[in-house]
Design a protein around this motif. Structure first.
Motif, PDB file in Angstrom:
ATOM      1  N   LYS A  86       0.831  -1.200   0.000  1.00 19.09           N
ATOM      2  CA  LYS A  86       0.000   0.000   0.000  1.00 19.09           C
ATOM      3  C   LYS A  86       0.867   1.251   0.000  1.00 19.09           C
ATOM      4  O   LYS A  86       0.555   2.237  -0.683  1.00 19.09           O
ATOM      5  N   SER A  87       1.939   1.216   0.756  1.00 22.74           N
ATOM      6  CA  SER A  87       2.875   2.344   0.751  1.00 22.74           C
ATOM      7  C   SER A  87       3.494   2.510  -0.633  1.00 22.74           C
ATOM      8  O   SER A  87       3.682   3.633  -1.118  1.00 22.74           O
ATOM      9  N   PHE A  88       3.798   1.394  -1.279  1.00 25.98           N
ATOM     10  CA  PHE A  88       4.354   1.443  -2.637  1.00 25.98           C
ATOM     11  C   PHE A  88       3.342   2.036  -3.606  1.00 25.98           C
ATOM     12  O   PHE A  88       3.705   2.828  -4.490  1.00 25.98           O
ATOM     13  N   ALA A  89       2.069   1.669  -3.455  1.00 22.83           N
ATOM     14  CA  ALA A  89       1.016   2.192  -4.328  1.00 22.83           C
ATOM     15  C   ALA A  89       0.892   3.700  -4.168  1.00 22.83           C
ATOM     16  O   ALA A  89       0.753   4.436  -5.160  1.00 22.83           O
ATOM     17  N   PHE A  90       0.945   4.188  -2.926  1.00 24.13           N
ATOM     18  CA  PHE A  90       0.841   5.625  -2.683  1.00 24.13           C
ATOM     19  C   PHE A  90       2.022   6.355  -3.302  1.00 24.13           C
ATOM     20  O   PHE A  90       1.851   7.397  -3.955  1.00 24.13           O
ATOM     21  N   LEU A  91       3.221   5.831  -3.110  1.00 21.14           N
ATOM     22  CA  LEU A  91       4.416   6.448  -3.689  1.00 21.14           C
ATOM     23  C   LEU A  91       4.344   6.450  -5.211  1.00 21.14           C
ATOM     24  O   LEU A  91       4.701   7.442  -5.862  1.00 21.14           O
ATOM     25  N   LEU A  92       3.867   5.359  -5.784  1.00 18.76           N
ATOM     26  CA  LEU A  92       3.714   5.279  -7.232  1.00 18.76           C
ATOM     27  C   LEU A  92       2.702   6.314  -7.723  1.00 18.76           C
ATOM     28  O   LEU A  92       2.883   6.918  -8.785  1.00 18.76           O
ATOM     29  N   GLY A  93       1.643   6.537  -6.944  1.00 15.58           N
ATOM     30  CA  GLY A  93       0.656   7.553  -7.300  1.00 15.58           C
ATOM     31  C   GLY A  93       1.272   8.943  -7.346  1.00 15.58           C
ATOM     32  O   GLY A  93       0.974   9.731  -8.254  1.00 15.58           O
ATOM     33  N   LEU A  94       2.141   9.257  -6.382  1.00 13.45           N
ATOM     34  CA  LEU A  94       2.824  10.547  -6.378  1.00 13.45           C
ATOM     35  C   LEU A  94       3.732  10.681  -7.595  1.00 13.45           C
ATOM     36  O   LEU A  94       3.820  11.757  -8.212  1.00 13.45           O
ATOM     37  N   ILE A  95       4.408   9.606  -7.953  1.00 18.09           N
ATOM     38  CA  ILE A  95       5.292   9.628  -9.119  1.00 18.09           C
ATOM     39  C   ILE A  95       4.494   9.863 -10.394  1.00 18.09           C
ATOM     40  O   ILE A  95       4.910  10.620 -11.277  1.00 18.09           O
ATOM     41  N   VAL A  96       3.327   9.229 -10.494  1.00 15.19           N
ATOM     42  CA  VAL A  96       2.470   9.405 -11.672  1.00 15.19           C
ATOM     43  C   VAL A  96       2.020  10.857 -11.782  1.00 15.19           C
ATOM     44  O   VAL A  96       1.998  11.430 -12.882  1.00 15.19           O
ATOM     45  N   ILE A  97       1.657  11.479 -10.657  1.00 13.25           N
ATOM     46  CA  ILE A  97       1.262  12.886 -10.673  1.00 13.25           C
ATOM     47  C   ILE A  97       2.411  13.755 -11.161  1.00 13.25           C
ATOM     48  O   ILE A  97       2.226  14.660 -11.992  1.00 13.25           O
ATOM     49  N   PHE A  98       3.603  13.490 -10.646  1.00 15.22           N
ATOM     50  CA  PHE A  98       4.773  14.270 -11.050  1.00 15.22           C
ATOM     51  C   PHE A  98       5.029  14.129 -12.550  1.00 15.22           C
ATOM     52  O   PHE A  98       5.300  15.117 -13.240  1.00 15.22           O
ATOM     53  N   ILE A  99       4.946  12.920 -13.061  1.00 12.67           N
ATOM     54  CA  ILE A  99       5.162  12.701 -14.490  1.00 12.67           C
ATOM     55  C   ILE A  99       4.114  13.432 -15.317  1.00 12.67           C
ATOM     56  O   ILE A  99       4.413  14.014 -16.368  1.00 12.67           O
ATOM     57  N   ALA A 100       2.870  13.437 -14.830  1.00 11.74           N
ATOM     58  CA  ALA A 100       1.766  14.030 -15.592  1.00 11.74           C
ATOM     59  C   ALA A 100       1.872  15.538 -15.713  1.00 11.74           C
ATOM     60  O   ALA A 100       1.605  16.094 -16.788  1.00 11.74           O
ATOM     61  N   ILE A 101       2.254  16.232 -14.629  1.00 13.67           N
ATOM     62  CA  ILE A 101       2.184  17.693 -14.662  1.00 13.67           C
ATOM     63  C   ILE A 101       3.507  18.407 -14.390  1.00 13.67           C
ATOM     64  O   ILE A 101       3.545  19.644 -14.422  1.00 13.67           O
ATOM     65  N   ALA A 102       4.586  17.674 -14.147  1.00  9.76           N
ATOM     66  CA  ALA A 102       5.845  18.345 -13.811  1.00  9.76           C
ATOM     67  C   ALA A 102       7.035  17.836 -14.604  1.00  9.76           C
ATOM     68  O   ALA A 102       8.156  18.278 -14.380  1.00  9.76           O
ATOM     69  N   SER A 103       6.820  16.929 -15.536  1.00 11.88           N
ATOM     70  CA  SER A 103       7.890  16.382 -16.370  1.00 11.88           C
ATOM     71  C   SER A 103       7.798  16.992 -17.770  1.00 11.88           C
ATOM     72  O   SER A 103       6.906  17.801 -18.043  1.00 11.88           O
ATOM     73  N   PRO A 104       8.689  16.639 -18.681  1.00 11.83           N
ATOM     74  CA  PRO A 104       8.572  17.127 -20.070  1.00 11.83           C
ATOM     75  C   PRO A 104       7.228  16.821 -20.708  1.00 11.83           C
ATOM     76  O   PRO A 104       6.849  17.454 -21.689  1.00 11.83           O
ATOM     77  N   LEU A 105       6.485  15.873 -20.123  1.00 11.29           N
ATOM     78  CA  LEU A 105       5.156  15.557 -20.635  1.00 11.29           C
ATOM     79  C   LEU A 105       4.242  16.780 -20.554  1.00 11.29           C
ATOM     80  O   LEU A 105       3.372  16.973 -21.415  1.00 11.29           O
ATOM     81  N   ASN A 106       4.438  17.622 -19.535  1.00 16.46           N
ATOM     82  CA  ASN A 106       3.596  18.793 -19.366  1.00 16.46           C
ATOM     83  C   ASN A 106       3.846  19.817 -20.474  1.00 16.46           C
ATOM     84  O   ASN A 106       2.899  20.400 -21.021  1.00 16.46           O
ATOM     85  N   THR A 119       5.147  19.107 -23.410  1.00 13.16           N
ATOM     86  CA  THR A 119       4.689  18.473 -24.641  1.00 13.16           C
ATOM     87  C   THR A 119       3.172  18.567 -24.767  1.00 13.16           C
ATOM     88  O   THR A 119       2.644  18.717 -25.874  1.00 13.16           O
ATOM     89  N   GLY A 120       2.472  18.514 -23.638  1.00 10.25           N
ATOM     90  CA  GLY A 120       1.023  18.630 -23.649  1.00 10.25           C
ATOM     91  C   GLY A 120       0.539  19.991 -24.111  1.00 10.25           C
ATOM     92  O   GLY A 120      -0.618  20.130 -24.528  1.00 10.25           O
ATOM     93  N   ARG A 121       1.395  20.995 -24.052  1.00  7.80           N
ATOM     94  CA  ARG A 121       1.048  22.315 -24.571  1.00  7.80           C
ATOM     95  C   ARG A 121       1.334  22.421 -26.064  1.00  7.80           C
ATOM     96  O   ARG A 121       0.945  23.405 -26.701  1.00  7.80           O
ATOM     97  N   ILE A 122       2.031  21.445 -26.604  1.00  7.60           N
ATOM     98  CA  ILE A 122       2.350  21.426 -28.027  1.00  7.60           C
ATOM     99  C   ILE A 122       1.455  20.452 -28.784  1.00  7.60           C
ATOM    100  O   ILE A 122       1.013  20.728 -29.904  1.00  7.60           O
ATOM    101  N   LYS A 123       1.149  19.316 -28.135  1.00 12.41           N
ATOM    102  CA  LYS A 123       0.348  18.264 -28.777  1.00 12.41           C
ATOM    103  C   LYS A 123      -0.867  17.935 -27.902  1.00 12.41           C
ATOM    104  O   LYS A 123      -0.713  17.625 -26.722  1.00 12.41           O
ATOM    105  N   PHE A 124      -2.062  17.965 -28.502  1.00 10.17           N
ATOM    106  CA  PHE A 124      -3.270  17.658 -27.743  1.00 10.17           C
ATOM    107  C   PHE A 124      -3.290  16.195 -27.313  1.00 10.17           C
ATOM    108  O   PHE A 124      -3.818  15.873 -26.248  1.00 10.17           O
ATOM    109  N   SER A 125      -2.737  15.306 -28.113  1.00 10.39           N
ATOM    110  CA  SER A 125      -2.731  13.891 -27.748  1.00 10.39           C
ATOM    111  C   SER A 125      -1.969  13.669 -26.444  1.00 10.39           C
ATOM    112  O   SER A 125      -2.341  12.803 -25.639  1.00 10.39           O
TER     113      SER A 125
END
Length: 268
Positions: free
Chosen positions: A44-64, A66-72
């Motif tokens: 469960k602790s691993f799941a919570f940590l993984l959730g935080l990592i997913v949030i970081f990737i979604a809105i704080a990595s180069p993905l963010n 790229t999301g302003r350049i590509k709608f996909s």
């Protein structure tokens, strides 16, 4: 092409240090300050940590960026932020602190109301579709704080949306599947509209002036950036991007809801 474009951005532009500190702070509070019950296992602790990592990737990595350049890529962000991270955080959250919060009468009443299936569904759908109305989406993307406000509202409402599915005693097995079916159906028009649109719905991805203004929020200094650079960032067909984004969101929505509901219903 996109790799070459991203190479032009500074490291601090591609990786959001503020959100990184926030996720680290959340992890420290979770592991060292929040009380844990005896039933709280390591996975469960691993799941919570993984959730935080997913949030970081979604809105704080180069993905963010790229999301302003590509709608996909924006659609992929939605999948990660709204359909992947919340179930992980809910499953991994320490229930001992929740039990203490329930001792506060007003807090308990508010949570009971907000996590009612119909309330959680209506709240999420309103926030989700309001954000993706074309003029609202374009306007939000031109203001950094307003955009993050919408993303925060989307994330919080998505957490409420997932609680009835993952709660062990709120819905029966059959009710969980009905709840999932309703939400899958309600989110389907978003993908259908994107899939069949024969023109770009969001000017922020096609109008060079709006695009420059939106991307400027990610750049620390524009004094040395020629307009030709921004023009080079628009090689992506907006209609094709919407079509691809529709597929990504629809597939992500279907997989996440079915998998999470199956595992939750099986545990009853």
């Amino acid at each position: 092409m996109l790799d070459i474009i991203l190479d032009e951005f500074h490291f601090s532009t591609l990786w959001n240090g503020g959100i990184f500190l926030f996720t680290m702070f959340a992890a420290i509070i979770y592991f060292f300050l929040l009380p844990a019950s005896k039933k709280h296992s390591w996975w469960k602790s691993f799941a919570f940590l993984l959730g935080l990592i997913v949030i970081f990737i979604a809105i704080a990595s180069p993905l963010n960026v790229t999301g302003r350049i590509k709608f996909s890529t924006h659609s992929l962000q939605l999948v990660l932020l709204l359909l992947v991270a919340p179930p992980l955080l809910i499953v991994g959250f320490k229930t001992a602190i929740l039990e203490r919060m329930k001792s506060i009468g007003s807090m308990k009443k508010v949570m009971i109301v907000l996590t009612k299936p119909i309330v959680a569904t209506v709240l999420f759908q309103i926030v989700f579709y309001s954000y993706h109305i074309p003029f609202m989406f374009n306007f939000a993307r031109l203001d950094l704080y307003l955009n993050y406000f919408f993303l925060l509202a989307l994330f919080l409402s998505s957490v409420l949306l997932w609680i009835p599915i993952l709660s062990p005693d709120q819905l029966s097995r059959g009710q969980k599947w009905k709840y999932t079916f309703v939400n899958v159906i309600l989110l389907t028009p978003f993908s259908v509209i994107l899939f069949f649109a024969n023109t770009g719905l969001y000017a922020i991805y096609s109008d060079i002036n709006l695009f420059m203004s939106a991307l400027a929020l990610c750049l620390p200094d524009l004094t040395d950036v020629p307009p030709e650079f921004f023009a080079s960032l628009l090689p992506f067909d907006p209609v094709h991007e919407q079509w691809l984004g529709a597929i990504i969101f629809f597939a992500g929505k279907l997989i996440s809801f079915v998998v999470v509901t199956f595992l939750s219903a099986k545990s009853i």
